[in-house]
Scaffold this motif. Structure first.
Motif, PDB file in Angstrom:
ATOM      1  N   PHE A 322       0.666  -1.079  -0.026  1.00 16.29           N
ATOM      2  CA  PHE A 322       0.018   0.192   0.192  1.00 16.29           C
ATOM      3  C   PHE A 322       0.887   1.316  -0.126  1.00 16.29           C
ATOM      4  O   PHE A 322       0.365   2.253  -0.368  1.00 16.29           O
ATOM      5  CB  PHE A 322      -0.908   0.050   1.145  1.00 16.29           C
ATOM      6  N   GLN A 323       2.273   1.105   0.384  1.00 22.46           N
ATOM      7  CA  GLN A 323       2.696   2.309   0.925  1.00 22.46           C
ATOM      8  C   GLN A 323       2.948   3.368  -0.275  1.00 22.46           C
ATOM      9  O   GLN A 323       2.830   4.619  -0.257  1.00 22.46           O
ATOM     10  CB  GLN A 323       4.075   1.892   1.801  1.00 22.46           C
ATOM     11  N   ALA A 324       3.303   2.825  -1.265  1.00 23.43           N
ATOM     12  CA  ALA A 324       3.872   3.543  -2.538  1.00 23.43           C
ATOM     13  C   ALA A 324       2.599   4.103  -3.437  1.00 23.43           C
ATOM     14  O   ALA A 324       2.869   4.748  -4.430  1.00 23.43           O
ATOM     15  CB  ALA A 324       4.900   2.679  -3.275  1.00 23.43           C
ATOM     16  N   GLN A 325       1.524   3.768  -3.002  1.00 23.75           N
ATOM     17  CA  GLN A 325       0.130   4.208  -3.855  1.00 23.75           C
ATOM     18  C   GLN A 325      -0.020   5.603  -3.372  1.00 23.75           C
ATOM     19  O   GLN A 325      -0.176   5.786  -2.322  1.00 23.75           O
ATOM     20  CB  GLN A 325      -0.757   3.308  -3.598  1.00 23.75           C
ATOM     21  N   GLU A 326      -0.874   6.229  -4.454  1.00 23.58           N
ATOM     22  CA  GLU A 326      -1.330   7.387  -3.882  1.00 23.58           C
ATOM     23  C   GLU A 326      -2.760   7.523  -3.453  1.00 23.58           C
ATOM     24  O   GLU A 326      -3.106   8.485  -2.597  1.00 23.58           O
ATOM     25  CB  GLU A 326      -1.262   8.323  -5.489  1.00 23.58           C
ATOM     26  N   GLU A 327      -3.453   6.394  -3.795  1.00 25.11           N
ATOM     27  CA  GLU A 327      -4.961   6.509  -3.319  1.00 25.11           C
ATOM     28  C   GLU A 327      -4.896   5.389  -2.082  1.00 25.11           C
ATOM     29  O   GLU A 327      -4.140   4.380  -2.200  1.00 25.11           O
ATOM     30  CB  GLU A 327      -5.827   5.962  -4.363  1.00 25.11           C
ATOM     31  N   ARG A 328      -5.628   5.575  -1.023  1.00 22.60           N
ATOM     32  CA  ARG A 328      -5.730   4.741   0.158  1.00 22.60           C
ATOM     33  C   ARG A 328      -5.986   3.366  -0.158  1.00 22.60           C
ATOM     34  O   ARG A 328      -5.798   2.295   0.514  1.00 22.60           O
ATOM     35  CB  ARG A 328      -6.537   5.495   1.405  1.00 22.60           C
ATOM     36  N   ARG A 329      -6.995   3.310  -1.162  1.00 27.57           N
ATOM     37  CA  ARG A 329      -7.461   1.849  -1.500  1.00 27.57           C
ATOM     38  C   ARG A 329      -6.568   1.309  -2.579  1.00 27.57           C
ATOM     39  O   ARG A 329      -6.934   0.141  -3.026  1.00 27.57           O
ATOM     40  CB  ARG A 329      -9.057   1.997  -1.734  1.00 27.57           C
ATOM     41  N   SER A 330      -5.718   1.824  -3.160  1.00 24.84           N
ATOM     42  CA  SER A 330      -4.479   1.250  -4.179  1.00 24.84           C
ATOM     43  C   SER A 330      -3.923   0.525  -3.480  1.00 24.84           C
ATOM     44  O   SER A 330      -3.232   0.641  -2.492  1.00 24.84           O
ATOM     45  CB  SER A 330      -4.176   2.291  -5.003  1.00 24.84           C
ATOM     46  N   TRP A 331      -3.401  -0.724  -4.441  1.00 27.04           N
ATOM     47  CA  TRP A 331      -2.313  -1.492  -3.851  1.00 27.04           C
ATOM     48  C   TRP A 331      -1.595  -2.061  -4.962  1.00 27.04           C
ATOM     49  O   TRP A 331      -1.932  -2.296  -5.841  1.00 27.04           O
ATOM     50  CB  TRP A 331      -2.956  -2.544  -2.795  1.00 27.04           C
ATOM     51  N   ALA A 332      -0.403  -2.667  -4.353  1.00 28.26           N
ATOM     52  CA  ALA A 332       0.522  -3.146  -5.628  1.00 28.26           C
ATOM     53  C   ALA A 332       0.432  -4.845  -5.242  1.00 28.26           C
ATOM     54  O   ALA A 332       0.376  -5.211  -4.264  1.00 28.26           O
ATOM     55  CB  ALA A 332       2.056  -2.729  -5.518  1.00 28.26           C
ATOM     56  N   ARG A 333       0.387  -5.501  -6.345  1.00 26.54           N
ATOM     57  CA  ARG A 333       0.170  -6.971  -6.168  1.00 26.54           C
ATOM     58  C   ARG A 333       1.592  -7.745  -5.810  1.00 26.54           C
ATOM     59  O   ARG A 333       1.357  -8.843  -5.194  1.00 26.54           O
ATOM     60  CB  ARG A 333      -0.175  -7.766  -7.304  1.00 26.54           C
ATOM     61  N   GLY A 334       2.809  -7.028  -6.022  1.00 23.33           N
ATOM     62  CA  GLY A 334       3.790  -7.916  -6.055  1.00 23.33           C
ATOM     63  C   GLY A 334       4.219  -8.100  -4.407  1.00 23.33           C
ATOM     64  O   GLY A 334       4.482  -9.522  -4.238  1.00 23.33           O
ATOM     65  N   PRO A 335       4.306  -7.390  -3.439  1.00 27.14           N
ATOM     66  CA  PRO A 335       4.398  -7.717  -2.025  1.00 27.14           C
ATOM     67  C   PRO A 335       3.643  -8.649  -1.606  1.00 27.14           C
ATOM     68  O   PRO A 335       4.041  -9.402  -0.279  1.00 27.14           O
ATOM     69  CB  PRO A 335       4.347  -6.315  -1.486  1.00 27.14           C
ATOM     70  N   VAL A 336       2.343  -8.993  -1.925  1.00 27.04           N
ATOM     71  CA  VAL A 336       1.370  -9.862  -1.427  1.00 27.04           C
ATOM     72  C   VAL A 336       1.170 -11.003  -2.385  1.00 27.04           C
ATOM     73  O   VAL A 336       0.186 -11.578  -2.165  1.00 27.04           O
ATOM     74  CB  VAL A 336       0.104  -9.214  -0.965  1.00 27.04           C
TER      75      VAL A 336
END
Length: 389
Positions: A322-336
């Motif tokens: 979540f940390q690098a995303q601009e929106e609170r509900r956006s997320w990156a799949r890689g870490p999870v």
């Protein structure tokens, strides 16, 4: 940007999860409990500003964008599906039945932009991350056998509740065995095709559960799985598939054993607790490949150390997602990416129900994951047809 968190549940996992989330920078804004008293007590203890016994109050909270659901299995599907429908990211425990799990899968597929994972923390335990990597690198050669053992004290609550009832998701198979089914499939890259199992309830009553109340959930379970259908090429090998055995015994007060061993043509890997050992064929003895990194405190009551360490690693992965995303509900799949999906949860619940059928029939049972929701009136129609004949 890290999302605000709402937590469902007041049990031991929720009590551990909140400090872990805060330690990684998440803000926990809301807490749900079965009663106002439970919610108020834990919220005051952990310093959570809002508490309630009404699920919608958490789901509609304006500062909550990530929902963590650690409650009794019969309630999981209802809240997870509603949370996704409202537009919240979801981490939850397993569902009570395969039908419930299928409904969760349908909801997750309808909202693919939202995070929807089953919180099996063992996937994130460093020992199992390293074991999976070593398996991929061929440390054990062609994988042949997996063996998992978990021994510990009773899983029953201090009073009669869902942990006592098989149909509500209580018992060692559903509570602990399901995480091992998921873990073994994750490690091997294969899925169970057929299973054979035995479940027993040795403690039907105790000092707190007596009279007309009886425990129906299992406290001992042994099952075998024949694995196949490898997606990675390393699971089933060239033979008839990987053979897996799992033994669960929760009649050992004061003791806790958690061991997973994988054996192949060239050696073996053993995860004991949070440490990983290995031995190649022809070698002098086992070598410690990964020790316990520590840093998470001592074992917490009702939360075994492997799960505690894995939970900490999972929360760290969530922060990275979540940390690098601009929106609170956006997320990156890689870490999870290594997390268990709702589809994985459906498969696991299908295996659990197949093991239960095998225990009743005494026969090997096939594992067939449902592809459409069964007709709720099917049993009634069958009963009417029987009476008609």
């Amino acid at each position: 940007m890290l999302p605000g968190v709402g937590v469902f549940g007041t049990g031991s996992t929720a009590q551990v999860l909140v400090p872990l989330l805060r330690g990684e920078g998440f803000e926990v804004h809301a807490l749900w409990g079965r009663s106002e008293e439970e919610a108020s007590s834990l919220a005051q203890e952990l310093g959570i500003p809002f508490h309630t016994s009404q699920s919608d109050d958490v789901l509609l909270h304006p500062d909550v964008d990530l929902v963590c659901i650690y409650i009794s299995p019969p309630l999981t599907r209802q809240i997870a599906v509603k949370a996704l429908g409202i537009g919240k990211n979801v981490i939850c425990e397993k569902a009570a039945t395969a039908v419930d799990a299928f409904k969760m899968v349908t909801a997750a597929q309808y909202y693919p932009q939202l995070l929807s994972i089953v919180g099996n923390a063992l996937r994130f335990l460093p020992a199992f991350v390293a074991m999976r990597q070593l398996l991929a690198e061929g440390y054990v050669g062609e994988l042949q056998v997996c063996d998992a053992r978990v021994y510990g004290p009773s899983l029953l609550d201090q009073s009669y509740g869902w942990t006592c009832e098989e149909l509500m998701g209580g018992g060692g198979l559903h509570t602990v065995g399901s995480t091992l089914v998921d873990l073994l499939s994750h490690l091997t890259g294969a899925r169970a095709m057929r299973v054979h199992g035995l479940l027993r309830t040795f403690v039907g009553q105790n000092g707190a559960i007596h009279g007309i109340r009886h425990v129906t959930s299992d406290d001992f379970c042994f099952f075998q799985m024949l694995m196949g259908g490898s997606a990675s090429g390393r699971g089933a090998g060239t033979g008839s598939g990987v053979c897996c055995t799992v033994t669960l015994n929760f009649n050992m007060p004061g003791a806790f054993v958690h061991e997973v061993m994988v054996v192949g043509s060239a050696g073996r890997l053993i995860a004991r607790g949070t440490e990983l050992y290995g031995k190649r064929n022809g070698g002098k003895g086992e070598e410690l490949l990964l020790g316990d990194s520590g840093g998470m405190g001592q074992e917490v009551k009702d939360v075994p150390l492997p799960h505690l360490r894995g939970l900490g690693s999972m929360v760290t992965a969530l922060k990275d997602a979540f940390q690098a995303q601009e929106e609170r509900r956006s997320w990156a799949r890689g870490p999870v990416a290594m997390a268990s999906t709702f589809e994985d949860g459906l498969y696991v619940q299908t295996v659990v129900e197949a093991v239960k059928r095998s225990s009743r029939s005494g026969e090997w049972e096939s594992v067939e994951v449902m592809t459409q929701e069964p007709d709720p009136n099917q049993n009634l129609c069958e009963a009417l047809q029987i009476n008609k004949n």
